[in-house]
Each structure stands twice: as C-alpha cells, then as structure tokens.
Design a protein around this motif. Structure first.
Motif, mmCIF file in Angstrom:
data_model
loop_
_atom_site.group_PDB
_atom_site.id
_atom_site.type_symbol
_atom_site.label_atom_id
_atom_site.label_comp_id
_atom_site.label_asym_id
_atom_site.label_seq_id
_atom_site.Cartn_x
_atom_site.Cartn_y
_atom_site.Cartn_z
ATOM 1 N N THR A 360 0.970 -1.146 0.072
ATOM 2 C CA THR A 360 -0.149 0.062 0.014
ATOM 3 C C THR A 360 0.829 1.168 0.246
ATOM 4 O O THR A 360 2.004 1.326 0.534
ATOM 5 C CB THR A 360 -0.897 0.012 1.120
ATOM 6 O OG1 THR A 360 -0.201 0.264 2.271
ATOM 7 C CG2 THR A 360 -1.760 -1.170 1.063
ATOM 8 N N VAL A 361 0.287 2.134 -0.812
ATOM 9 C CA VAL A 361 1.153 3.649 -0.675
ATOM 10 C C VAL A 361 0.288 4.496 -0.486
ATOM 11 O O VAL A 361 -0.804 4.675 -1.237
ATOM 12 C CB VAL A 361 1.844 3.693 -2.334
ATOM 13 C CG1 VAL A 361 2.558 5.261 -2.253
ATOM 14 C CG2 VAL A 361 2.839 2.383 -2.567
ATOM 15 N N ASP A 362 0.542 5.509 0.606
ATOM 16 C CA ASP A 362 -0.526 6.637 0.866
ATOM 17 C C ASP A 362 0.011 7.847 0.126
ATOM 18 O O ASP A 362 0.612 7.967 -0.851
ATOM 19 C CB ASP A 362 -0.158 6.928 2.262
ATOM 20 C CG ASP A 362 1.158 7.372 2.613
ATOM 21 O OD1 ASP A 362 1.853 8.017 1.927
ATOM 22 O OD2 ASP A 362 1.405 7.265 3.957
ATOM 23 N N GLU A 363 -0.889 8.919 0.413
ATOM 24 C CA GLU A 363 -0.782 10.084 -0.482
ATOM 25 C C GLU A 363 0.562 10.682 -0.283
ATOM 26 O O GLU A 363 0.931 11.396 -1.401
ATOM 27 C CB GLU A 363 -1.763 11.175 -0.107
ATOM 28 C CG GLU A 363 -1.854 11.674 1.114
ATOM 29 C CD GLU A 363 -2.226 10.751 2.274
ATOM 30 O OE1 GLU A 363 -2.384 11.161 3.443
ATOM 31 O OE2 GLU A 363 -2.793 9.514 1.947
ATOM 32 N N ASN A 364 1.382 10.423 0.376
ATOM 33 C CA ASN A 364 2.937 10.964 0.651
ATOM 34 C C ASN A 364 3.811 9.998 0.232
ATOM 35 O O ASN A 364 5.044 10.095 0.372
ATOM 36 C CB ASN A 364 2.846 11.247 2.225
ATOM 37 C CG ASN A 364 2.259 12.345 2.789
ATOM 38 O OD1 ASN A 364 2.130 13.414 1.929
ATOM 39 N ND2 ASN A 364 1.793 12.194 3.860
ATOM 40 N N LEU A 365 3.349 9.149 -0.452
ATOM 41 C CA LEU A 365 4.345 7.985 -1.137
ATOM 42 C C LEU A 365 4.855 7.105 -0.314
ATOM 43 O O LEU A 365 5.778 6.200 -0.584
ATOM 44 C CB LEU A 365 4.994 8.592 -1.970
ATOM 45 C CG LEU A 365 4.805 9.426 -3.265
ATOM 46 C CD1 LEU A 365 5.901 10.002 -4.173
ATOM 47 C CD2 LEU A 365 3.820 8.686 -3.997
ATOM 48 N N ASN A 366 4.469 6.960 1.021
ATOM 49 C CA ASN A 366 4.981 6.125 2.116
ATOM 50 C C ASN A 366 4.656 4.748 1.943
ATOM 51 O O ASN A 366 3.287 4.700 1.278
ATOM 52 C CB ASN A 366 4.567 6.650 3.457
ATOM 53 C CG ASN A 366 5.284 7.789 3.911
ATOM 54 O OD1 ASN A 366 5.975 8.048 3.720
ATOM 55 N ND2 ASN A 366 4.287 8.633 4.637
ATOM 56 N N CYS A 367 5.278 3.694 2.024
ATOM 57 C CA CYS A 367 4.821 2.428 1.686
ATOM 58 C C CYS A 367 5.086 1.340 2.734
ATOM 59 O O CYS A 367 5.849 1.307 3.556
ATOM 60 C CB CYS A 367 5.857 1.904 0.398
ATOM 61 S SG CYS A 367 5.915 0.264 -0.044
ATOM 62 N N ARG A 368 3.864 0.474 2.532
ATOM 63 C CA ARG A 368 3.999 -0.790 3.595
ATOM 64 C C ARG A 368 3.949 -1.887 2.719
ATOM 65 O O ARG A 368 2.964 -2.068 1.901
ATOM 66 C CB ARG A 368 2.648 -0.593 4.384
ATOM 67 C CG ARG A 368 2.380 -1.747 5.388
ATOM 68 C CD ARG A 368 0.833 -1.715 5.942
ATOM 69 N NE ARG A 368 0.540 -2.970 6.551
ATOM 70 C CZ ARG A 368 0.153 -4.005 5.888
ATOM 71 N NH1 ARG A 368 -0.092 -3.975 4.486
ATOM 72 N NH2 ARG A 368 -0.308 -5.163 6.391
ATOM 73 N N ILE A 369 4.679 -2.729 3.353
ATOM 74 C CA ILE A 369 4.645 -4.098 2.423
ATOM 75 C C ILE A 369 4.295 -5.191 3.722
ATOM 76 O O ILE A 369 4.974 -5.152 4.543
ATOM 77 C CB ILE A 369 5.904 -4.431 1.873
ATOM 78 C CG1 ILE A 369 6.255 -3.555 0.940
ATOM 79 C CG2 ILE A 369 5.904 -5.967 1.153
ATOM 80 C CD1 ILE A 369 7.855 -3.535 0.250
ATOM 81 N N GLY A 370 3.316 -6.202 3.295
ATOM 82 C CA GLY A 370 2.897 -7.133 4.325
ATOM 83 C C GLY A 370 2.212 -8.300 3.670
ATOM 84 O O GLY A 370 2.060 -8.223 2.458
#
Length: 477
Positions: A360-370
């Motif tokens: 998932t990538v939020d509006e600030n381009l931060n990324c979560r991988i799970g």
C-alpha cells in the motif's frame, strides 16, 4: 585576501595514500580530513577531522561543507558492511555520485581524483579499469571541474599492488610466470604520486584534464619481480608458463600472497593491459617521477621492516553491527526516471507476489509491505520528499517485522539513476534485520536478490517491447 590558504577536503585521510598526502597539503592548505572514524581523531592546527560515510549523500554534503577543493581517493573493493551484496563497481557508482553532487551543492571549485592509467584501446577493459573510468565520468557529471591523476602500479610500503609483488618474491623460491608478466607498465613511487596530487591543487590550467603519471622506467611485471628480488637479496628461479589463464593466476596469487580476493581479483585482471603513460596526457613537472623502481622498492621495504617492529594490536570491537548493504544495477526504460522505477517497483511487487503479499502507498508515497492475510507489516518505508529528486528516490526503513526497529537508525532504500545513462542503482544501506543473523543471511537476503533479479528482467522486457513498438512505428511511417 590574496595569500589565503585554500581549504581541501581529503577523503580516505586515514588511509595509505590519504595520510601521506595530508602531510604535504598542510604546508600550503587547511585540510578537512574525512574518514568513517573521523570523530575518534584529534584536530591539529591545519587539520579538522570529520566523520563521513560517503554512502550517505547527507554525510557527503556535511563533509564537504566549507571546502574549496575536494580530493577523491575512494574505492569500494573491500566490503563496508557485515553482509555486502553487489559488485564493487556498483558500490563505486553510489560513492562517486554522492561525492559529486555534494561537491556541486557546497560550491567546491575543483575535484582531484586518483585513478588508474587507461589503455588507448578501451575495449574489453578489466572490471577495475572500467569502474575507474565510470567513476571519472560520474564525478564530471555535475559541472565541478575535475583533475584526474592516472597512475599505474604505485610503489610504496602499503597499498595493494606492490605488497603482493613483495610477498610473491619472499615466499616463492620458484616462480611460474603467466603471459601477463610480460605486459609493460609504468610503476611510480608513492612520493611522485603525492607530488602529482599536491601540484594539481587549485591549478586553473589543470581543471578538466586527465594527467598520466609514471616513474622514469617502463618495466614488465617480470622485470619488477627480478628487481624486487635483487633488493631483497633473493634469487628465485623464474619459468614462463604462458598457458596459465588470468583466472588461475588470480587464484594462485591470492593463495600465495594472502591478499583478500576482493582486492586481488580485480587488480590481477587489469595486469593484462599495458599501463604506460600517454604523451598527450603528460604535464611537465607532474607526469614524470624522478624516483627509480629500485629506489622506491628499497624505501618501501625498509619502511615495512620498521613498521613490523611497532605494535599493530587493535582494540577489539565489542559492539559488532549486523548491518546489510545490498546494491544492484538495473535498466531504466526510455522516457522514465528513477522515481518512476521506485513507484513501479512497489506495484510490480504486489502483482508478482499476489495473493500472498500486499503493498500500500499513501498520498505521501510512504510504503507498507505485508502479508495479505494479516494487518501486520513486513516492512514500512517512509518516502523522503526532501532528499528525493526525479533521478533519486529515497525511502527510510521505519518499521516492520523484518526490521530490528531498535537498531535500524539509518536503514534506507534508494533508487538512483546513473548520470548520462539508462541505468539505475537500487540499494539498501545500513539495514539491521530482526531475524537471527545466520537465518537472515540464507533466507531473507537470498530472497531479496531473487526479487531484484526478477524485477530487472521485468524492466528489460518492458524496454524490449517499447523498442519493438518504436521500430514498428518507424517502418509504418
């Protein structure tokens, strides 16, 4: 103020060449001495020590702050982390690019770079010489004038090439000589190299030039072995063995000389190239050293004998860091940039590992991988808007089950385009895994290499399809 002393930032100041060069520079310049352990050094009247990890662009910028001239003596043949995945050529790209961009930002007026002599025929160059050439190109990519000093085999008490030669002569009463031992090279004494570097500082007429330096003699490696043996009072028997390949030679030399293969292999591959100075690249007073090979060898051996009597006991490092650096080179499809590659990677990862992995990538381009079946994260990466550009996307590793979040203070992942090319470097720096080290090394670390290889192939297929479409359109038109 007409007589103001220039400020020279010196990389590798605690190393073999850097430490000797610093003594010469302080006669006429103030030195910012850069080292990864600079905080443990004491400043003097004309020397200010700074800790600097050139794998970090922020560190490079801080290190070069206030410098007029910057001397680049860096290579990355030896691993810089507990686990290093990737070639020294790709590591060198990151170091040089950080340095060059930092020099531009800090207003440095000249970069002086110590490289190797490049043969006139630059086809099929060894990995080492190709890397030296690529570093040169990168250092010149941001508009700071570069003076490149190109030297062949440097004869001194430490370093890499001459100590290998000395150990061979000392340990082998009988020497089998491969074909490359008849290759001509231009050995140069350490003091002559130091003079060339020192004489290049703040010289307008030498900016944006490549200068070859060598001693008074052109010699073969065979003749250097014989001369070294003579200085050491030895008389080894030499026999030609022309069918011995470079691959066998590097294995043989590593075993006999005891040199780390990370250094020995690339250097030995370069021995097949004639490395003699070219007249068009010579500058009077700089290119031609005055110290003969015999004099330089005798001096180097005497200094080695003196240093052997001194204590070399090191304080053990009780706090061993289980850090990781993993670097891979990929292509950048035409019309795209490093930032696009970074964002495409996240999407590709989910598509490729579906249905087990979700990103998932939020509006600030931060990324979560799970994992898709749980809300817990494997990795969390925060996009750095401040440190990213179209040619570089930087993510800080800020959490997740695969990261040791207490120790992972500098962990980061970056996508960086190589200047003037359609290639990029994907790198993980200073990552501290949460898995037990042995388990991590043979599971997560291997998986990362596999994933990056798959992503590289994916980009190559994209580029091939794009090129096919261009060709079809050209034919149609």
């Amino acid at each position: 103020m007409p007589n103001q002393r220039p400020v020279v930032a010196l990389t590798g100041a605690s190393g073999y060449i850097g430490n000797n060069l610093m003594d010469k520079l302080t006669d006429h310049a103030d030195v910012i001495a850069l080292s990864r352990s600079g905080d443990n050094k004491e400043d003097s009247e004309n020397v200010t020590w700074r800790s600097c990890d050139l794998y970090s662009m922020a560190d490079a910028e801080k290190g070069l702050e206030g410098a007029d001239i910057a001397v680049y003596l860096v290579h990355s043949m030896m691993p810089g982390a507990k686990l290093t995945q990737g070639s020294f050529q790709d590591m060198d790209v990151i170091l040089a690019d950080n340095f060059a961009q930092a020099a531009k930002k800090q207003g440095v007026k000249q970069i002086i770079y110590l490289s190797g002599i490049i043969p006139k025929s630059s086809k099929s160059l060894s990995r080492h010489l190709k890397s030296r050439q690529e570093v040169d190109q990168i250092l010149r990519s941001y508009g700071v004038p570069v003076t490149t000093i190109r030297a062949g085999l440097i004869v001194g008490p430490k370093g890499s090439s001459f100590p290998i030669l000395r150990k061979l002569v000392k340990r082998l009463p009988v020497m089998l000589l491969p074909k490359w031992t008849k290759t001509e090279t231009h050995p140069v004494a350490l003091p002559d190299v130091l003079n060339a570097l020192d004489q290049s500082v703040n010289k307008e007429e030498l900016k944006d030039r490549s200068i070859d330096v060598g001693g008074p003699e052109v010699m073969t490696y065979r003749s250097m072995m014989l001369k070294t043996a003579q200085v050491m009072g030895r008389n080894p028997k030499l026999f030609d063995l022309p069918f011995m390949t470079v691959r066998l030679s590097r294995l043989w030399l590593t075993l006999v000389a005891g040199a780390p293969k990370e250094i020995a292999y690339p250097l030995i591959e370069s021995l097949t190239h004639p490395m003699t100075t070219h007249p068009e690249n010579e500058v009077p007073g700089i290119s031609r050293g005055s110290i003969t090979f015999e004099e330089a060898a005798r001096d180097a051996l005497e200094k080695e004998r003196q240093s052997e009597g001194k204590s070399t006991k090191k304080t053990p490092n009780l706090d061993i860091q289980h850090d990781v650096r993993s670097v891979q080179r990929i292509i950048v499809p035409v019309g795209k940039d490093a930032n696009w590659v970074a964002q495409h990677y996240v999407k590709w990862l989910e598509d490729k590992l579906n249905p087990w992995i979700t990103t998932t990538v939020d509006e600030n381009l931060n990324c979560r991988i799970g994992f898709s079946f749980t809300e817990s994260s494997l990795l969390k990466m925060s996009y750095s808007h401040e440190r990213s550009t179209s040619n570089r996307a930087l993510y800080y590793i800020t959490g997740g089950g695969l990261s040791d979040n207490q120790k992972n203070m500098r962990g980061r992942m970056e996508f960086r385009q190589i200047p003037g090319t359609h290639e990029a470097i994907v790198a993980i720096h200073d990552f501290m895994p949460s898995l037990p080290w042995f388990f991590y090394k043979y599971t997560q670390a291997k998986v990362h290499l596999l994933v990056m290889a798959m992503f590289s192939k994916h980009l190559e297929r994209m580029e091939d399809r794009s090129q096919e479409e261009v060709n079809r359109n050209f034919i149609t038109e």
